[in-house]
Design a protein around this motif. Sequence first.
Motif, PDB file in Angstrom:
ATOM      1  N   LEU A 422      70.363  48.508   7.750  1.00 14.89           N
ATOM      2  CA  LEU A 422      70.747  47.233   8.356  1.00 14.89           C
ATOM      3  C   LEU A 422      69.672  46.181   8.157  1.00 14.89           C
ATOM      4  N   GLU A 423      68.419  46.573   8.286  1.00 18.23           N
ATOM      5  CA  GLU A 423      67.310  45.630   8.109  1.00 18.23           C
ATOM      6  C   GLU A 423      67.277  45.100   6.680  1.00 18.23           C
ATOM      7  N   ARG A 424      67.445  46.010   5.720  1.00 20.50           N
ATOM      8  CA  ARG A 424      67.399  45.598   4.324  1.00 20.50           C
ATOM      9  C   ARG A 424      68.604  44.765   3.928  1.00 20.50           C
ATOM     10  N   CYS A 425      69.707  44.940   4.620  1.00 20.31           N
ATOM     11  CA  CYS A 425      70.931  44.209   4.290  1.00 20.31           C
ATOM     12  C   CYS A 425      71.154  43.032   5.226  1.00 20.31           C
ATOM     13  N   ALA A 426      70.090  42.568   5.863  1.00 19.71           N
ATOM     14  CA  ALA A 426      70.158  41.397   6.740  1.00 19.71           C
ATOM     15  C   ALA A 426      71.221  41.556   7.824  1.00 19.71           C
ATOM     16  N   ASN A 427      71.371  42.797   8.318  1.00 21.55           N
ATOM     17  CA  ASN A 427      72.322  43.132   9.383  1.00 21.55           C
ATOM     18  C   ASN A 427      73.779  42.920   9.000  1.00 21.55           C
ATOM     19  N   VAL A 428      74.055  42.881   7.676  1.00 20.66           N
ATOM     20  CA  VAL A 428      75.446  42.820   7.227  1.00 20.66           C
ATOM     21  C   VAL A 428      75.979  44.253   7.180  1.00 20.66           C
ATOM     22  N   GLN A 429      76.851  44.588   8.127  1.00 24.01           N
ATOM     23  CA  GLN A 429      77.269  45.971   8.310  1.00 24.01           C
ATOM     24  C   GLN A 429      77.973  46.542   7.085  1.00 24.01           C
ATOM     25  N   SER A 430      78.811  45.747   6.417  1.00 24.84           N
ATOM     26  CA  SER A 430      79.542  46.253   5.253  1.00 24.84           C
ATOM     27  C   SER A 430      78.584  46.624   4.126  1.00 24.84           C
ATOM     28  N   THR A 435      75.413  50.907   1.123  1.00 30.27           N
ATOM     29  CA  THR A 435      74.172  51.522   0.629  1.00 30.27           C
ATOM     30  C   THR A 435      74.012  52.951   1.140  1.00 30.27           C
ATOM     31  N   LEU A 436      74.585  53.248   2.300  1.00 28.72           N
ATOM     32  CA  LEU A 436      74.495  54.588   2.869  1.00 28.72           C
ATOM     33  C   LEU A 436      75.631  55.498   2.392  1.00 28.72           C
ATOM     34  N   GLY A 437      76.616  54.892   1.704  1.00 30.06           N
ATOM     35  CA  GLY A 437      77.734  55.687   1.204  1.00 30.06           C
ATOM     36  C   GLY A 437      78.727  56.076   2.281  1.00 30.06           C
ATOM     37  N   ILE A 438      78.831  55.249   3.336  1.00 31.99           N
ATOM     38  CA  ILE A 438      79.783  55.524   4.417  1.00 31.99           C
ATOM     39  C   ILE A 438      80.669  54.306   4.630  1.00 31.99           C
ATOM     40  N   THR A 439      81.686  54.447   5.485  1.00 27.74           N
ATOM     41  CA  THR A 439      82.577  53.328   5.758  1.00 27.74           C
ATOM     42  C   THR A 439      81.980  52.408   6.819  1.00 27.74           C
ATOM     43  N   LYS A 440      82.519  51.186   6.875  1.00 25.44           N
ATOM     44  CA  LYS A 440      82.059  50.221   7.861  1.00 25.44           C
ATOM     45  C   LYS A 440      82.374  50.706   9.275  1.00 25.44           C
ATOM     46  N   SER A 441      83.552  51.317   9.451  1.00 25.65           N
ATOM     47  CA  SER A 441      83.923  51.815  10.787  1.00 25.65           C
ATOM     48  C   SER A 441      82.982  52.922  11.239  1.00 25.65           C
ATOM     49  N   ILE A 443      79.757  53.327  10.320  1.00 25.44           N
ATOM     50  CA  ILE A 443      78.445  52.791  10.684  1.00 25.44           C
ATOM     51  C   ILE A 443      78.519  52.100  12.043  1.00 25.44           C
ATOM     52  N   GLN A 444      79.648  51.454  12.339  1.00 25.93           N
ATOM     53  CA  GLN A 444      79.812  50.833  13.653  1.00 25.93           C
ATOM     54  C   GLN A 444      79.818  51.890  14.759  1.00 25.93           C
ATOM     55  N   HIS A 445      80.458  53.041  14.478  1.00 26.29           N
ATOM     56  CA  HIS A 445      80.462  54.153  15.437  1.00 26.29           C
ATOM     57  C   HIS A 445      79.041  54.668  15.670  1.00 26.29           C
ATOM     58  N   LYS A 446      78.280  54.822  14.577  1.00 27.92           N
ATOM     59  CA  LYS A 446      76.908  55.309  14.693  1.00 27.92           C
ATOM     60  C   LYS A 446      76.018  54.302  15.407  1.00 27.92           C
ATOM     61  N   MET A 447      76.235  53.027  15.180  1.00 24.99           N
ATOM     62  CA  MET A 447      75.451  51.989  15.854  1.00 24.99           C
ATOM     63  C   MET A 447      75.693  52.048  17.362  1.00 24.99           C
ATOM     64  N   LYS A 448      76.942  52.285  17.729  1.00 26.51           N
ATOM     65  CA  LYS A 448      77.258  52.401  19.157  1.00 26.51           C
ATOM     66  C   LYS A 448      76.604  53.652  19.734  1.00 26.51           C
ATOM     67  N   LYS A 449      76.612  54.734  18.979  1.00 24.42           N
ATOM     68  CA  LYS A 449      76.026  55.989  19.426  1.00 24.42           C
ATOM     69  C   LYS A 449      74.535  55.839  19.681  1.00 24.42           C
ATOM     70  N   TYR A 450      73.838  55.168  18.763  1.00 22.86           N
ATOM     71  CA  TYR A 450      72.391  55.037  18.866  1.00 22.86           C
ATOM     72  C   TYR A 450      71.963  53.729  19.547  1.00 22.86           C
ATOM     73  N   ARG A 451      72.974  53.002  20.073  1.00 22.61           N
ATOM     74  CA  ARG A 451      72.707  51.753  20.800  1.00 22.61           C
ATOM     75  C   ARG A 451      71.926  50.768  19.928  1.00 22.61           C
ATOM     76  N   ILE A 452      72.378  50.617  18.698  1.00 19.96           N
ATOM     77  CA  ILE A 452      71.763  49.676  17.769  1.00 19.96           C
ATOM     78  C   ILE A 452      72.516  48.355  17.860  1.00 19.96           C
ATOM     79  N   SER A 453      71.827  47.330  18.276  1.00 16.07           N
ATOM     80  CA  SER A 453      72.453  46.010  18.391  1.00 16.07           C
ATOM     81  C   SER A 453      71.845  45.087  17.339  1.00 16.07           C
ATOM     82  N   ILE A 454      72.627  44.110  16.901  1.00 18.49           N
ATOM     83  CA  ILE A 454      72.149  43.152  15.896  1.00 18.49           C
ATOM     84  C   ILE A 454      72.436  41.736  16.366  1.00 18.49           C
TER      85      ILE A 454
END
Length: 454
Positions: A422-430, A435-441, A443-454
């Motif tokens: 997220l840092e390298r992509c200027a917080n652009v989730q897509s 870059t991680l090879g996963i879907t946008k949905s 990464i949003q699930h993982k962000m909620k899990k780890y309480r990552i806010s942007i």
Amino acid sequence: METILIVDDEKNYLVVMEALLASEGYEIVTAQNGFDAVRLVEESDLDLLITDMKMPGMSGMELLEAAKKIQPDLPVIMMTAYGTIEMAVEAMKKHAYDYITKPFENEQLKLTVKKALENNRLIKQNRFLAKALSDRFRYGNIIGKSKPMLKVYDLIEKVSHSRASVLITGPSGTGKELIAKAIHYGSPRKDLPFVSINCGALTETLLESELFGHEKGAFTGAVAMRKGRFEVADGGTLFLDEVGDMPAALQVKLLRVLQEMEFERVGGTKTIKVDVRVISASNRNIKEDVAEGIFREDLFYRLNVINIEVPPLKERLDDIPLLVKHFIEKYRENASEKPVELSPEVWKIFYTYTWPGNVRQLENVIERAVILNPGRFITLDDLPEELVGAEAELDVDRFIPPNTSLSQALETIEEKMIRRALERCANVQSHAAKTLGITKSLIQHKMKKYRISI
């Protein structure tokens, strides 16, 4: 409704063709000679021209040439009762769309007309889309469609027609001079000079002479009178690049010129009045320089009437595809060849690299790749080492505490990777998800899990 001009010296053919094509929903205009047809091409908004080859006064071939000079993209169908291969070839060389012989089948004519009009629609649509893209995503050679760049375009549009001084700030390599030129060429001063000078590239003495000119004998080597950049730019725009590097003594003189629009050449006594709009740029934080006493506060406010902050490339990742396409087209030798493609690995690096040199660095990377690989596919082998080596492995020991369970360690690594992406992509989730090879949905699930806010 699409409009078709039919030209034939035989009136019966005109009547038959008009009835046949009008029944298909087209608007029909007719002429019995080439001269009337040329006038109609000039006066009418036509979508297709159908003309007989052999006519008295002006032949169909002559009409074809005349029509193409007036409307180069107007499709033209040639028809004749005296068809030969040679005549067909000649018509095609002169950019006729198609060639049919009399007598023709009604369905053949309708199909040929339909194809010609479809082709004409595509040409018009492509031109409209290209113009829309150019108008919205470009200002001169500035390229971008990201939100930060659209904000810059909006500011350019607003300030271009004013006389106010503009200070353009941002890191090196972001295209500050291109923005200054866009402001100038969008202003009422566009037909007058745009003059630039790098204030950080010259010594104090040379910079003063370059800005204000000098009289003959003003200093050693001044063998003749020379006008400075302010005089040369009279009526137009002066661009002061890296103005934050200007020596303190010259800052005082520049302030007076901005206030009074008058000055004396070095070694001279005659006051010279000018009308110059000043646009300046700096990669320094001039506010901090003002606070530290390096830069005059009154000059800063005189220059900074309007501020345009240019974002670094890492904050406008959406622009990378447009920039890459532009630079490939700029540096490839044969523009008619098939488009150059980038491997997925190259795209991944382009989206995750921090680009310290910004757009200028991206341009250099593309130029290098095009030179080293004249083919149509750019791979990691075509990139410089600093980009390929930037994707370092995670140092697990650095952030995983001792005696951590496997599941906890994996979650910690996962969280760190998501945050880094997220840092390298200027917080652009897509982009981060890509870059991680996963879907946008996901990464949003993982962000909620780890309480990552942007």
